[in-house]
Design a protein around this motif. Sequence first.
Motif, mmCIF file in Angstrom:
data_model
loop_
_atom_site.group_PDB
_atom_site.id
_atom_site.type_symbol
_atom_site.label_atom_id
_atom_site.label_comp_id
_atom_site.label_asym_id
_atom_site.label_seq_id
_atom_site.Cartn_x
_atom_site.Cartn_y
_atom_site.Cartn_z
ATOM 1 N N UNK A 188 3.477 -16.843 -8.521
ATOM 2 C CA UNK A 188 3.297 -15.451 -8.910
ATOM 3 C C UNK A 188 4.221 -15.075 -10.066
ATOM 4 N N UNK A 189 5.485 -15.510 -9.987
ATOM 5 C CA UNK A 189 6.427 -15.208 -11.065
ATOM 6 C C UNK A 189 5.967 -15.824 -12.383
ATOM 7 N N UNK A 190 5.443 -17.048 -12.331
ATOM 8 C CA UNK A 190 4.977 -17.704 -13.547
ATOM 9 C C UNK A 190 3.791 -16.994 -14.169
ATOM 10 N N UNK A 191 2.818 -16.589 -13.330
ATOM 11 C CA UNK A 191 1.636 -15.896 -13.844
ATOM 12 C C UNK A 191 2.030 -14.560 -14.465
ATOM 13 N N UNK A 192 2.885 -13.811 -13.769
ATOM 14 C CA UNK A 192 3.312 -12.511 -14.290
ATOM 15 C C UNK A 192 4.063 -12.671 -15.601
ATOM 16 N N UNK A 202 14.089 -13.907 -3.146
ATOM 17 C CA UNK A 202 14.067 -12.770 -2.224
ATOM 18 C C UNK A 202 14.093 -13.192 -0.764
ATOM 19 N N UNK A 203 13.761 -14.441 -0.443
ATOM 20 C CA UNK A 203 13.798 -14.889 0.947
ATOM 21 C C UNK A 203 15.231 -15.047 1.440
ATOM 22 N N UNK A 204 16.145 -15.388 0.535
ATOM 23 C CA UNK A 204 17.553 -15.525 0.930
ATOM 24 C C UNK A 204 18.296 -14.203 0.832
ATOM 25 N N UNK A 205 18.001 -13.415 -0.191
ATOM 26 C CA UNK A 205 18.697 -12.149 -0.409
ATOM 27 C C UNK A 205 17.647 -11.056 -0.611
ATOM 28 N N UNK A 226 -8.282 -27.908 -0.826
ATOM 29 C CA UNK A 226 -7.637 -26.965 -1.735
ATOM 30 C C UNK A 226 -6.926 -25.897 -0.925
ATOM 31 N N UNK A 227 -5.648 -25.717 -1.170
ATOM 32 C CA UNK A 227 -4.861 -24.736 -0.446
ATOM 33 C C UNK A 227 -4.040 -23.921 -1.424
ATOM 34 N N UNK A 228 -4.004 -22.635 -1.203
ATOM 35 C CA UNK A 228 -3.150 -21.781 -2.016
ATOM 36 C C UNK A 228 -1.693 -22.028 -1.645
ATOM 37 N N UNK A 229 -0.778 -21.916 -2.617
ATOM 38 C CA UNK A 229 0.634 -22.135 -2.313
ATOM 39 C C UNK A 229 1.165 -21.057 -1.389
ATOM 40 N N UNK A 230 2.117 -21.406 -0.570
ATOM 41 C CA UNK A 230 2.755 -20.467 0.350
ATOM 42 C C UNK A 230 4.259 -20.586 0.213
ATOM 43 N N UNK A 231 4.972 -19.609 0.779
ATOM 44 C CA UNK A 231 6.423 -19.655 0.770
ATOM 45 C C UNK A 231 6.993 -19.534 -0.625
ATOM 46 N N UNK A 232 8.019 -20.321 -0.890
ATOM 47 C CA UNK A 232 8.665 -20.298 -2.205
ATOM 48 C C UNK A 232 7.707 -20.722 -3.305
ATOM 49 N N UNK A 233 6.796 -21.648 -2.994
ATOM 50 C CA UNK A 233 5.806 -22.069 -3.985
ATOM 51 C C UNK A 233 4.937 -20.918 -4.446
#
Length: 391
Positions: A21-25, A64-67, A9-16
Amino acid sequence: MPHLDTTRLRLPTGTGADIALAGVVLVLVGVAEGQRLGSDWNASTSVIGSWLLAVAVCVALPLHRRHPVAVGWLTVIGTGAYYLLSTVDGPLVLVPIAVLYALAARGRTQASVAMAAVMVIGVGAGVLAGTGDVNGTAVFMLTGWLVAVVALGTMRHGRVAYAEEEARLRATQERLRIARELHDVIGHNMSMIHVQASSALHRMQKDPAQAQEALTAIKQGSKEGLQELRATLGVLRQVDEQAPTAPAPGLSRIDELVSSTARGGLDVRIEESGTTSPLPAAVDLAAYRIIQESLTNAVKHSGARHVAVMIHHGERGLRLSVEDDGRGATRSRHEGGSGITGMTERARALGGTLSAGPGSAGGFLVRGQLPFPDHHEPIGGAVDDQDPAGG
């Protein structure tokens, strides 16, 4: 019953992680905004506006990673406008906080501080205007959270920058070490070959027998140099944990070094003093390379005929001196290569010292002091190792 492997089991990293986070919020904001709908599900203009702002802020987060700066201002301003329209204290503020941390972690400290200041000033203005449930305590808590987030991001940036700089330094040191090894391996034999080739060309017509002897020495020297170069490259190519089969050069092989130098017309005298005992591997290799480079320089630059090598075995270190009877300190010795620099670096790497310059009676003198580490393990084959490659 199937077994759940928790190690996978691994928590998502990067864009994932951003999308998660955006989905939960967005879901939590939706639940909070649902309380504003009446029994007839009649949405007012403010409710629709709040929904649109929440969706825009959450959708912008993965970008936010690109801009980073543009997305940062969008989330800060969008979140501020959301709280002006909405009457519920939703969790949308988590999005700009996450963006501020990412900005600070990338080294954009000024931008993240400016955005945090705008957020605090905006909330403080809302308190003064008497909007909603926000009060002075909320402003104080928000300020603390923002300061902590920016500070943590800045620390993260500092740690990453330090790790990268340390990795670059290690890579540079490794390149210098490899370059020094190759210089010492190739330089000595090539110098002997050059001297013998010059002698053979000079005596080809006058004395064919001596020319043939010089060519024989060239053949033997080139063979030994190629074998040692192959052994060195073989060690550099190793990617597994196997130890190299050929022993590292050391003072136990000093006789081979003297023999190869003698073929270049140089008479070498070795004198050892002190209590001879197995040396630490690093000191043994450095001593061998310093003597090798000193003899190479004597052949190449000084025109010397005799060289005296003094080796003193002390309780806490090894002292070396190599003195020739050549022309002394010539311009080419100091500017023609990296030999003296390499010897000095070897000594300093062990915490020792090395000096090179004119001798008191003429010629050139190299002196080195190589201290032993406090706790060292002597190389087991320093006395009786034999190189299967023949040098």
